[in-house]
Design an enzyme around this catalytic site. Structure first.
Site, mmCIF file in Angstrom:
data_model
loop_
_atom_site.group_PDB
_atom_site.id
_atom_site.type_symbol
_atom_site.label_atom_id
_atom_site.label_comp_id
_atom_site.label_asym_id
_atom_site.label_seq_id
_atom_site.Cartn_x
_atom_site.Cartn_y
_atom_site.Cartn_z
ATOM 1 C CE1 TYR A 99 -3.740 -1.239 11.796
ATOM 2 C CE2 TYR A 99 -4.048 1.124 11.506
ATOM 3 C CZ TYR A 99 -4.317 -0.180 11.134
ATOM 4 O OH TYR A 99 -5.173 -0.426 10.080
ATOM 5 C CG ASP A 110 -1.724 1.214 1.424
ATOM 6 O OD1 ASP A 110 -1.587 2.142 0.604
ATOM 7 O OD2 ASP A 110 -2.527 1.256 2.386
ATOM 8 C CE LYS A 124 -5.484 -6.250 11.090
ATOM 9 N NZ LYS A 124 -4.945 -6.162 12.454
#
Ligand code: F6R
Ligand code: MG
Ligand code: MG
Length: 366
Positions: A230, A11, A233
């Protein structure tokens, strides 16, 4: 002919939040790999699933090849420059390390590879999932390779009756790859005992026991293990060889009708059903739902056919409606209980500080 199938995915920025990469970004990555990979790769297929862009290629250099991985890394860097120029959201988000060192594993992008002697007819499926983590594949591939309720070939095909060896990785162990090999059907209960825990134990690869040939490879990167916080994902990719000594295409697809609940969805912090979608699908409801796409190919001397979209069929429209109902049902309960991931998964996000502050305000009463 011995070839390697490699898929490298990241990503590196998307339009309007985390929806889909721009056409300019996809073009840049494609042109970069085409230009710079001329003497390295045999064939190439560039695609996206949600906000992730994947480079699928064939070559003769084996797995974890420095030049192939560097080519993909540099393509993602070039794509990131375009993403920044266009003001895309999360430009370069999965490129977690500054300098390339040997191969792309552990640097952020996901990678799945298989090296094999090409069969005279060599079909395979390339799966890509978005808004979820590698454990999302545990259930469907367990059922496709080990359960005769889903895979008729385990009963009907002599080529498959010896079963399969599962290589399962403990993703919490971050020093090196920590892997156990278990045989189906004899060790089914042990396999199931591990695979029920999608956040910790993940299928890394599967081999035919009758031929020793590799059927499957899954990217097992957990981004928070690399970044320590984080950063999005993991959005795993998988390569699955099908037919003959392996399950048929339809047997591999079958378990995706469950739309089982997986980790991911909004902020990577929730539980949502995995929706089998058409190729180049985008992301929408609650930054989800978690999606999986599948492109089936035949390959000959390393050259791909065009992809066949495995979830583009009226049957899967019906499934998508059912999965939407499951998504709506769990979203109704918001943050409560099973709808949101347990603290062990959230501890990489902002909630840690909040709970620490609140903890200080607790008073123990007599
Ligand atoms: C999930 C994902 C999104 C973001 C969310 C918030 O993998 O990428 O759900 O977590 O859109 O994004 P930020 O914090 O970047 O505004
Ligand atoms: Mg993604
Ligand atoms: Mg993302």
């Amino acid at each position: 002919m011995k070839i390697t199938l490699s898929v490298l995915k990241a990503d590196i920025g998307s339009i309007g939040g985390h929806i889909t990469p721009s056409q300019a970004l996809v073009n840049e990555v494609k042109n970069f790999v085409q230009e710079n990979g001329k003497n390295l790769i045999i064939d190439l297929y560039i695609s996206f699933t949600g906000d992730d862009i994947a480079i699928l290629c064939t070559h003769e250099r084996g797995i974890l090849d420095e030049k192939i991985h560097k080519l993909a890394w540099d393509a993602f860097i070039a794509g990131t420059a375009v993403a920044k120029k266009q003001g895309l959201y999360g430009a370069g988000q999965d490129l977690l390390k500054d300098a390339f060192s040997g191969n792309i594993k552990g640097m952020g992008p996901a990678v799945a590879e298989i090296e094999f002697e090409e069969r005279p007819n060599e079909p395979f499926i390339f799966f890509a999932a978005d808004k979820t983590d590698p454990g999302a594949y545990n259930l469907p591939f367990y059922l496709a390779f080990a359960d005769p309720m889903y895979c008729a070939g385990l009963i009907l095909s002599p080529k498959m009756s010896d079963g399969y060896t599962f290589h399962i990785i403990d993703v919490e162990y971050t020093e090196k790859d920590k892997i156990i090999e278990l045989n189906a059907p004899e060790e089914l209960y042990d396999i199931a005992a591990l695979l029920r825990d999608n956040e910790r134990y993940v299928i890394e690869s599967i081999y035919s026991r009758s031929t020793g040939n590799q059927a499957l490879s899954i990217s097992t990167t957990r981004l928070h293990n690399i970044a320590g916080k984080y950063t999005g994902k993991d959005d795993p990719v998988a390569l699955v060889r099908v037919q003959g000594e392996f399950p048929a295409t339809g047997e591999v697809l079958g378990p995706f009708q469950i739309g089982h609940y997986v980790a991911g969805f909004m902020r990577g912090s929730h539980i949502g059903p995995l929706m089998p979608c058409k190729l180049n699908s985008t992301i929408s409801f609650f930054d989800g739902p978690p999606v999986v796409t599948g492109a089936a190919f035949s390959v000959r001397e390393g050259k791909f056919t065009e992809p066949a979209d495995v979830f583009d069929h009226p049957y899967w429209d019906y499934i998508r409606t059912q999965v939407s109902e499951k998504a709506t049902a769990i979203r109704r309960q918001g943050f409560s209980g099973a709808a949101m991931l347990p603290y062990s998964e959230l501890e990489y996000g902002g909630i840690v500080e909040k709970l620490e502050k609140l903890n200080k305000k607790f008073k123990v009463k007599d």
